[in-house]
Design a protein around this motif. Structure first.
Motif, PDB file in Angstrom:
ATOM      1  N   LEU A  65       0.835  -1.212   0.000  1.00 37.02           N
ATOM      2  CA  LEU A  65       0.000   0.000   0.000  1.00 37.02           C
ATOM      3  C   LEU A  65       0.868   1.260   0.000  1.00 37.02           C
ATOM      4  O   LEU A  65       0.577   2.227  -0.711  1.00 37.02           O
ATOM      5  CB  LEU A  65      -0.935   0.005   1.207  1.00 37.02           C
ATOM      6  CG  LEU A  65      -2.025  -1.059   1.241  1.00 37.02           C
ATOM      7  CD1 LEU A  65      -2.805  -0.987   2.557  1.00 37.02           C
ATOM      8  CD2 LEU A  65      -2.954  -0.922   0.049  1.00 37.02           C
ATOM      9  N   LEU A  66       1.940   1.237   0.787  1.00 39.51           N
ATOM     10  CA  LEU A  66       2.872   2.368   0.835  1.00 39.51           C
ATOM     11  C   LEU A  66       3.513   2.610  -0.528  1.00 39.51           C
ATOM     12  O   LEU A  66       3.652   3.755  -0.964  1.00 39.51           O
ATOM     13  CB  LEU A  66       3.947   2.139   1.894  1.00 39.51           C
ATOM     14  CG  LEU A  66       5.050   3.192   1.975  1.00 39.51           C
ATOM     15  CD1 LEU A  66       4.481   4.522   2.446  1.00 39.51           C
ATOM     16  CD2 LEU A  66       6.167   2.724   2.896  1.00 39.51           C
ATOM     17  N   GLN A  67       3.888   1.536  -1.203  1.00 37.39           N
ATOM     18  CA  GLN A  67       4.483   1.671  -2.530  1.00 37.39           C
ATOM     19  C   GLN A  67       3.522   2.361  -3.496  1.00 37.39           C
ATOM     20  O   GLN A  67       3.912   3.293  -4.196  1.00 37.39           O
ATOM     21  CB  GLN A  67       4.858   0.302  -3.097  1.00 37.39           C
ATOM     22  CG  GLN A  67       6.042  -0.343  -2.456  1.00 37.39           C
ATOM     23  CD  GLN A  67       6.250  -1.742  -2.984  1.00 37.39           C
ATOM     24  OE1 GLN A  67       6.156  -1.981  -4.170  1.00 37.39           O
ATOM     25  NE2 GLN A  67       6.513  -2.678  -2.089  1.00 37.39           N
ATOM     26  N   VAL A  68       2.292   1.897  -3.526  1.00 36.44           N
ATOM     27  CA  VAL A  68       1.309   2.463  -4.466  1.00 36.44           C
ATOM     28  C   VAL A  68       1.026   3.924  -4.133  1.00 36.44           C
ATOM     29  O   VAL A  68       1.141   4.804  -4.990  1.00 36.44           O
ATOM     30  CB  VAL A  68       0.005   1.635  -4.471  1.00 36.44           C
ATOM     31  CG1 VAL A  68      -1.083   2.340  -5.262  1.00 36.44           C
ATOM     32  CG2 VAL A  68       0.260   0.241  -5.033  1.00 36.44           C
ATOM     33  N   ALA A  69       0.658   4.194  -2.889  1.00 37.28           N
ATOM     34  CA  ALA A  69       0.309   5.562  -2.506  1.00 37.28           C
ATOM     35  C   ALA A  69       1.509   6.491  -2.572  1.00 37.28           C
ATOM     36  O   ALA A  69       1.419   7.607  -3.102  1.00 37.28           O
ATOM     37  CB  ALA A  69      -0.286   5.567  -1.095  1.00 37.28           C
ATOM     38  N   GLY A  70       2.635   6.037  -2.058  1.00 40.59           N
ATOM     39  CA  GLY A  70       3.844   6.867  -2.064  1.00 40.59           C
ATOM     40  C   GLY A  70       4.331   7.160  -3.466  1.00 40.59           C
ATOM     41  O   GLY A  70       4.668   8.309  -3.793  1.00 40.59           O
ATOM     42  N   ALA A  71       4.378   6.150  -4.309  1.00 39.58           N
ATOM     43  CA  ALA A  71       4.836   6.358  -5.683  1.00 39.58           C
ATOM     44  C   ALA A  71       3.888   7.283  -6.436  1.00 39.58           C
ATOM     45  O   ALA A  71       4.327   8.149  -7.195  1.00 39.58           O
ATOM     46  CB  ALA A  71       4.971   5.025  -6.407  1.00 39.58           C
ATOM     47  N   TYR A  72       2.604   7.124  -6.223  1.00 42.95           N
ATOM     48  CA  TYR A  72       1.635   7.993  -6.879  1.00 42.95           C
ATOM     49  C   TYR A  72       1.888   9.447  -6.499  1.00 42.95           C
ATOM     50  O   TYR A  72       1.951  10.332  -7.365  1.00 42.95           O
ATOM     51  CB  TYR A  72       0.202   7.590  -6.503  1.00 42.95           C
ATOM     52  CG  TYR A  72      -0.850   8.457  -7.138  1.00 42.95           C
ATOM     53  CD1 TYR A  72      -1.216   8.277  -8.463  1.00 42.95           C
ATOM     54  CD2 TYR A  72      -1.462   9.479  -6.423  1.00 42.95           C
ATOM     55  CE1 TYR A  72      -2.176   9.085  -9.055  1.00 42.95           C
ATOM     56  CE2 TYR A  72      -2.416  10.284  -7.009  1.00 42.95           C
ATOM     57  CZ  TYR A  72      -2.770  10.080  -8.326  1.00 42.95           C
ATOM     58  OH  TYR A  72      -3.716  10.887  -8.921  1.00 42.95           O
ATOM     59  N   LEU A  73       2.047   9.707  -5.220  1.00 36.96           N
ATOM     60  CA  LEU A  73       2.278  11.077  -4.759  1.00 36.96           C
ATOM     61  C   LEU A  73       3.608  11.632  -5.266  1.00 36.96           C
ATOM     62  O   LEU A  73       3.689  12.787  -5.690  1.00 36.96           O
ATOM     63  CB  LEU A  73       2.217  11.141  -3.230  1.00 36.96           C
ATOM     64  CG  LEU A  73       0.839  10.900  -2.625  1.00 36.96           C
ATOM     65  CD1 LEU A  73       0.923  10.796  -1.107  1.00 36.96           C
ATOM     66  CD2 LEU A  73      -0.142  11.983  -3.048  1.00 36.96           C
ATOM     67  N   ILE A  74       4.635  10.813  -5.240  1.00 38.21           N
ATOM     68  CA  ILE A  74       5.953  11.258  -5.705  1.00 38.21           C
ATOM     69  C   ILE A  74       5.921  11.557  -7.200  1.00 38.21           C
ATOM     70  O   ILE A  74       6.375  12.622  -7.649  1.00 38.21           O
ATOM     71  CB  ILE A  74       7.036  10.211  -5.374  1.00 38.21           C
ATOM     72  CG1 ILE A  74       7.266  10.141  -3.855  1.00 38.21           C
ATOM     73  CG2 ILE A  74       8.337  10.532  -6.106  1.00 38.21           C
ATOM     74  CD1 ILE A  74       8.065   8.943  -3.407  1.00 38.21           C
ATOM     75  N   VAL A  75       5.397  10.647  -7.983  1.00 35.68           N
ATOM     76  CA  VAL A  75       5.371  10.826  -9.435  1.00 35.68           C
ATOM     77  C   VAL A  75       4.481  12.013  -9.811  1.00 35.68           C
ATOM     78  O   VAL A  75       4.826  12.818 -10.658  1.00 35.68           O
ATOM     79  CB  VAL A  75       4.901   9.530 -10.141  1.00 35.68           C
ATOM     80  CG1 VAL A  75       4.655   9.772 -11.617  1.00 35.68           C
ATOM     81  CG2 VAL A  75       5.933   8.423  -9.946  1.00 35.68           C
TER      82      VAL A  75
END
Length: 167
Positions: free
Chosen positions: A153-163
């Motif tokens: 979940l952290l990967q999906v949410a974090g990557a979305y916000l970063i990108v």
């Protein structure tokens, strides 16, 4: 949710490719140290994957691939983690994630939560199969989903916000 963002495909003949890969490796030296302060933090949150996912999605599979190969090697040499016996598996999983993220971004030219969920799940399944073939055991692969779901979940949410929020 869909965001209009700039996605890049850096090539191996560009200095920026190597500079960004070095930045990702540096981030992947600091971030795991923070998560290892939490009991089983590395296993639960898989912090290396977040940086590789966001970086490969934003800057292309080549940059992600360089970081995916260098990150476990540098971390092993500096901190002794991942342990030598786990190094091949970690590198395999990060390489699969970098390729899946970079190629997905290159093909779709946008970032969405469903695309990132697909990248994370597909790369975890392929990486898990590779881990199973390398180790002969399925327990660690299953653990990625049973214990490691907060990290997914952290990967999906974090990557979305970063990108989405970086130029």
């Amino acid at each position: 949710m869909e965001a209009s963002v700039r996605l890049y495909t850096l090539n191996y003949d560009e200095v920026k490719t190597y500079l960004w890969a070095a930045v990702f490796v540096a981030c992947n030296m600091v971030l795991p140290q923070v998560f290892h302060l939490i009991p089983q933090g590395g296993i639960v949150f898989a912090p290396l994957s977040l940086v590789i996912l966001a970086g490969a999605y934003k800057l292309g599979w080549r940059t992600g691939l360089l970081a995916a190969v260098a990150t476990p090697l540098v971390n092993n040499l500096v901190f002794g983690l991942p342990a030598w016996g786990v190094l091949q598996v970690m590198m395999l999983k990060l390489v699969v994630l970098a390729l899946a993220a970079g190629l997905t971004a290159q093909y779709f030219r946008r970032v969405t939560l469903p695309l990132l969920v697909g990248v994370v799940l597909v790369s975890d399944l392929i990486g898990g199969l590779g881990e199973w073939m390398l180790t002969g055991g399925i327990a660690a692969t299953v653990q990625d989903f049973t214990i490691g779901w907060p990290g997914l979940l952290l990967q999906v949410a974090g990557a979305y916000l970063i990108v989405k929020h970086t130029k």
